[in-house]
Design an enzyme around this catalytic site. Sequence first.
Site, PDB file in Angstrom:
ATOM      1  N   ARG A  74       0.860  -1.189   0.000  1.00  0.00           N
ATOM      2  CA  ARG A  74       0.000   0.000   0.000  1.00  0.00           C
ATOM      3  C   ARG A  74       0.898   1.241   0.000  1.00  0.00           C
ATOM      4  NH1 ARG A  74      -5.264  -1.495   1.027  1.00  0.00           N
ATOM      5  NH2 ARG A  74      -5.575  -3.463   2.126  1.00  0.00           N
ATOM      6  N   THR A 114      -5.102   2.886  -5.776  1.00  0.00           N
ATOM      7  CA  THR A 114      -4.253   2.533  -6.913  1.00  0.00           C
ATOM      8  C   THR A 114      -4.664   3.297  -8.152  1.00  0.00           C
ATOM      9  OG1 THR A 114      -3.873   0.314  -6.034  1.00  0.00           O
ATOM     10  CG2 THR A 114      -3.510   0.621  -8.392  1.00  0.00           C
ATOM     11  N   ILE A 135     -11.808  -6.717  -3.238  1.00  0.00           N
ATOM     12  CA  ILE A 135     -12.870  -7.556  -2.683  1.00  0.00           C
ATOM     13  C   ILE A 135     -14.070  -6.704  -2.263  1.00  0.00           C
ATOM     14  CG2 ILE A 135     -11.235  -9.304  -1.879  1.00  0.00           C
ATOM     15  CD1 ILE A 135     -11.763  -8.285   1.001  1.00  0.00           C
ATOM     16  N   ASP A 136     -13.889  -5.374  -2.215  1.00  0.00           N
ATOM     17  CA  ASP A 136     -14.971  -4.488  -1.761  1.00  0.00           C
ATOM     18  C   ASP A 136     -15.967  -4.145  -2.866  1.00  0.00           C
ATOM     19  OD1 ASP A 136     -13.985  -4.228   0.895  1.00  0.00           O
ATOM     20  OD2 ASP A 136     -12.476  -2.818   0.172  1.00  0.00           O
ATOM     21  N   MET A 178     -15.202  -7.963   5.944  1.00  0.00           N
ATOM     22  CA  MET A 178     -14.365  -6.830   5.533  1.00  0.00           C
ATOM     23  C   MET A 178     -15.176  -5.763   4.809  1.00  0.00           C
ATOM     24  SD  MET A 178     -10.642  -8.284   4.423  1.00  0.00           S
ATOM     25  CE  MET A 178      -9.361  -8.407   5.673  1.00  0.00           C
ATOM     26  N   ARG A 284      -9.508 -12.606   1.704  1.00  0.00           N
ATOM     27  CA  ARG A 284      -8.642 -12.235   0.590  1.00  0.00           C
ATOM     28  C   ARG A 284      -7.867 -13.423   0.031  1.00  0.00           C
ATOM     29  NH1 ARG A 284      -7.942  -6.889   0.008  1.00  0.00           N
ATOM     30  NH2 ARG A 284      -8.254  -5.484   1.789  1.00  0.00           N
TER      31      ARG A 284
END
Length: 357
Positions: A74, A114, A135-136, A178, A284
């Site tokens: 990140r 990103t 994944i969101d 998440m 994930r």
Amino acid sequence: MKRIGMLTSGGDCQALNAAMRGVVKCLSCSGEDVEIYGFLDGYKGLIYGDFRMLTGHDFAGILTKGGTILGSSRTPFKLMREPDKNGLDKVEAMKQNYHKLKLDCMVILGGNGTHKTANMLREEGLNVITLPKTIDNDLWGTDMTFGFQSAVNIATDCIDCIHTTASSHGRIFIVEVMGHKVGWLTLNAGMAGGADIILIPEIPYDIDKVIKAINEREARGSRFTIMAVAEGAISKEDAKLSKKEYKEKMKNYPYPSVSYEVADKIQKKSGKEVRVTVPGHTQRGGSPCPYDRVFATRLGAEAGKLILQGEYGFMVGYKNREVVRVPLEEVAGKLKMVSPDATIVKEAKMVGISFGD
């Protein structure tokens, strides 16, 4: 000869490898001579020139492999314009490494942050194509992101497994899913797993209404309640706070996560026994599900097609069941939130799911 740079940035997820494979397979099947430069650990690799040349062998057998063969990290967008600890201009360094390798294009796989950096590189004159990974499922401009369906499957499996122990002991179980800012994953996994209560960031909850929903189930003869709670779920009281006030409150937050706060409030107000399960980063991990393998391959192939056509500055997305090209400037900095008035939310309420509102 096409010279292509490639990197994966942000949180890892399933099908990153499948998407990269799709790009490379498309290019190799075209008959075009191609050199692939894989930058390691996200934007760090592009900043510091940490890369390795990749061949077809690197992409063999990775369709079913989770994670990313390039590594990820990140690198917050807000820090990109700030020099590193040694005074290095990160943006200038990325541009220099791009030009030093005489790249025709960068293929960048990642989520919201990103894409902000990718768009900045586009504005700086680099040829960029992006692929929507998270994944969101919260990227603007695409109905779906790869990694999402695999994560839904894992979170759903967790909720499924909780059902038997919850019914055996007659308890309230919270499964924390998440999603700090957006509730797509919790909403879909909650519905798929038969959760009775779903709490997501976009719909602030009233703890008294949550308890009311539990009591109503009990009155109908149900011995247990399953709750799917997003890690970014927020109470109506906290939702009224300013960002500054909320940050100040969270400095002294006494709970490991929001699910434990919800559990504590339910126990104190109702006297009922509550248990919390946090599947965490398992969401994930593992192999991509078949849907994500196909989906990521399709997006990767379209990215390869864009490279062959020399068309840059796009995210390859998915709209109305078709792969589409979305201008990067339309994507960067925007989140695709769950609207409280969304059809899926209304339909969830139709079948008796409570959102605590």
